[in-house]
Design a protein around this motif. Structure first.
Motif, PDB file in Angstrom:
ATOM      1  N   VAL A  41     -16.578 -43.423 -19.212  1.00 44.13           N
ATOM      2  CA  VAL A  41     -15.579 -42.861 -18.444  1.00 44.13           C
ATOM      3  C   VAL A  41     -16.148 -42.506 -16.997  1.00 44.13           C
ATOM      4  O   VAL A  41     -15.244 -42.905 -15.991  1.00 44.13           O
ATOM      5  CB  VAL A  41     -15.118 -41.406 -19.155  1.00 44.13           C
ATOM      6  N   LEU A  42     -17.258 -41.866 -16.773  1.00 48.37           N
ATOM      7  CA  LEU A  42     -17.739 -41.581 -15.607  1.00 48.37           C
ATOM      8  C   LEU A  42     -18.001 -42.897 -14.674  1.00 48.37           C
ATOM      9  O   LEU A  42     -17.726 -42.983 -13.395  1.00 48.37           O
ATOM     10  CB  LEU A  42     -19.078 -40.988 -15.694  1.00 48.37           C
ATOM     11  N   ALA A  43     -18.311 -44.183 -15.480  1.00 48.64           N
ATOM     12  CA  ALA A  43     -18.522 -45.365 -14.633  1.00 48.64           C
ATOM     13  C   ALA A  43     -17.259 -45.831 -13.971  1.00 48.64           C
ATOM     14  O   ALA A  43     -17.283 -46.516 -13.064  1.00 48.64           O
ATOM     15  CB  ALA A  43     -19.492 -46.188 -15.706  1.00 48.64           C
ATOM     16  N   LEU A  44     -16.394 -45.767 -15.117  1.00 49.68           N
ATOM     17  CA  LEU A  44     -14.953 -46.067 -14.774  1.00 49.68           C
ATOM     18  C   LEU A  44     -14.379 -45.667 -13.478  1.00 49.68           C
ATOM     19  O   LEU A  44     -13.927 -46.191 -12.558  1.00 49.68           O
ATOM     20  CB  LEU A  44     -13.990 -46.000 -15.921  1.00 49.68           C
ATOM     21  N   VAL A  58     -11.838 -54.137 -10.627  1.00 49.24           N
ATOM     22  CA  VAL A  58     -11.214 -54.429 -12.008  1.00 49.24           C
ATOM     23  C   VAL A  58     -12.193 -55.126 -12.911  1.00 49.24           C
ATOM     24  O   VAL A  58     -12.104 -54.814 -14.159  1.00 49.24           O
ATOM     25  CB  VAL A  58      -9.740 -55.366 -11.662  1.00 49.24           C
ATOM     26  N   ALA A  59     -13.050 -56.145 -12.284  1.00 49.85           N
ATOM     27  CA  ALA A  59     -14.151 -56.583 -13.259  1.00 49.85           C
ATOM     28  C   ALA A  59     -15.101 -55.701 -14.117  1.00 49.85           C
ATOM     29  O   ALA A  59     -15.490 -55.678 -15.063  1.00 49.85           O
ATOM     30  CB  ALA A  59     -14.620 -57.752 -12.322  1.00 49.85           C
ATOM     31  N   VAL A  61     -14.517 -52.539 -14.432  1.00 49.83           N
ATOM     32  CA  VAL A  61     -13.713 -51.586 -15.476  1.00 49.83           C
ATOM     33  C   VAL A  61     -13.585 -52.431 -16.711  1.00 49.83           C
ATOM     34  O   VAL A  61     -13.753 -52.019 -17.829  1.00 49.83           O
ATOM     35  CB  VAL A  61     -12.428 -51.174 -15.044  1.00 49.83           C
ATOM     36  N   ALA A  62     -13.339 -53.779 -16.513  1.00 48.08           N
ATOM     37  CA  ALA A  62     -13.321 -54.510 -17.938  1.00 48.08           C
ATOM     38  C   ALA A  62     -14.660 -54.539 -18.392  1.00 48.08           C
ATOM     39  O   ALA A  62     -14.654 -54.578 -19.601  1.00 48.08           O
ATOM     40  CB  ALA A  62     -12.919 -55.887 -17.538  1.00 48.08           C
ATOM     41  N   VAL A  63     -15.838 -54.777 -17.708  1.00 51.74           N
ATOM     42  CA  VAL A  63     -17.090 -54.849 -18.403  1.00 51.74           C
ATOM     43  C   VAL A  63     -17.556 -53.623 -19.137  1.00 51.74           C
ATOM     44  O   VAL A  63     -17.858 -53.635 -20.011  1.00 51.74           O
ATOM     45  CB  VAL A  63     -18.178 -55.355 -17.304  1.00 51.74           C
ATOM     46  N   VAL A  64     -17.236 -52.550 -18.353  1.00 50.33           N
ATOM     47  CA  VAL A  64     -17.662 -51.253 -19.083  1.00 50.33           C
ATOM     48  C   VAL A  64     -16.753 -50.972 -20.214  1.00 50.33           C
ATOM     49  O   VAL A  64     -17.092 -50.400 -21.117  1.00 50.33           O
ATOM     50  CB  VAL A  64     -17.364 -50.090 -18.065  1.00 50.33           C
ATOM     51  N   ALA A  65     -15.417 -51.163 -20.372  1.00 53.34           N
ATOM     52  CA  ALA A  65     -14.562 -51.137 -21.328  1.00 53.34           C
ATOM     53  C   ALA A  65     -15.168 -51.953 -22.573  1.00 53.34           C
ATOM     54  O   ALA A  65     -15.236 -51.645 -23.649  1.00 53.34           O
ATOM     55  CB  ALA A  65     -13.147 -51.516 -21.024  1.00 53.34           C
ATOM     56  N   LEU A  66     -15.289 -53.115 -22.183  1.00 50.36           N
ATOM     57  CA  LEU A  66     -15.889 -54.059 -23.242  1.00 50.36           C
ATOM     58  C   LEU A  66     -17.263 -53.612 -23.854  1.00 50.36           C
ATOM     59  O   LEU A  66     -17.550 -53.592 -25.068  1.00 50.36           O
ATOM     60  CB  LEU A  66     -16.125 -55.445 -22.787  1.00 50.36           C
ATOM     61  N   LEU A  67     -18.166 -53.117 -23.096  1.00 53.90           N
ATOM     62  CA  LEU A  67     -19.316 -52.482 -23.481  1.00 53.90           C
ATOM     63  C   LEU A  67     -19.217 -51.493 -24.247  1.00 53.90           C
ATOM     64  O   LEU A  67     -19.626 -51.128 -25.478  1.00 53.90           O
ATOM     65  CB  LEU A  67     -20.317 -52.351 -22.218  1.00 53.90           C
ATOM     66  N   TRP A  68     -18.276 -50.601 -23.741  1.00 54.96           N
ATOM     67  CA  TRP A  68     -18.134 -49.389 -24.680  1.00 54.96           C
ATOM     68  C   TRP A  68     -17.341 -49.510 -26.034  1.00 54.96           C
ATOM     69  O   TRP A  68     -17.675 -49.087 -27.125  1.00 54.96           O
ATOM     70  CB  TRP A  68     -17.243 -48.370 -23.886  1.00 54.96           C
ATOM     71  N   LEU A  69     -16.566 -50.622 -26.068  1.00 57.92           N
ATOM     72  CA  LEU A  69     -15.673 -51.024 -27.410  1.00 57.92           C
ATOM     73  C   LEU A  69     -16.873 -51.701 -28.288  1.00 57.92           C
ATOM     74  O   LEU A  69     -16.725 -51.210 -29.634  1.00 57.92           O
ATOM     75  CB  LEU A  69     -14.664 -51.819 -27.188  1.00 57.92           C
TER      76      LEU A  69
END
Length: 114
Positions: A41-44, A58-59, A61-69
């Motif tokens: 969340v902090l990285a986003l 945007v890229a 955010v997508a990378v961070v979201a995929l890593l977290w998932l």
């Protein structure tokens, strides 16, 4: 002097009581998942604030979201496994995935700071 194969370690009884070790490990996985969520969340937030909605943000955010998932999936499987009476050892692939997600988030954090 060689050690006989029988004396390699203490005997392991068949009905071993693991005590609270699986519970502690399960709680550690939950704490780690929560920490990973906070970092994500902090990285986003930082990515969106630093880049102002650009394509790079945007890229990121997508990378961070995929890593977290990915980390969430590995942790959830492990927590479910630890809830059983005889939990199996963590597979090497799952350990590698969790490590890769953690390192990926750290690399992303360093890239954001620079």
């Amino acid at each position: 002097m060689s050690v006989p194969a029988d004396a390699a370690g203490p005997p392991r009884p068949e009905g071993r009581d693991p005590g609270l070790q699986p519970e502690r490990t399960r709680l550690a996985w939950r704490r780690t998942t929560l920490s990973c969520a906070v970092v994500a969340v902090l990285a986003l937030r930082q990515a969106l604030m630093a880049a102002g909605g650009s394509l790079g943000a945007v890229a990121g955010v997508a990378v961070v979201a995929l890593l977290w998932l990915a980390f969430l999936c590995v942790a959830h499987r492990r927590v479910r496994e630890l809830a059983t009476a005889q939990p199996a050892a963590l597979p090497a692939g799952a350990a590698l995935a969790a490590t890769a997600c953690t390192v990926g988030l750290a690399v992303f954090a360093v890239a954001l700071i620079r």
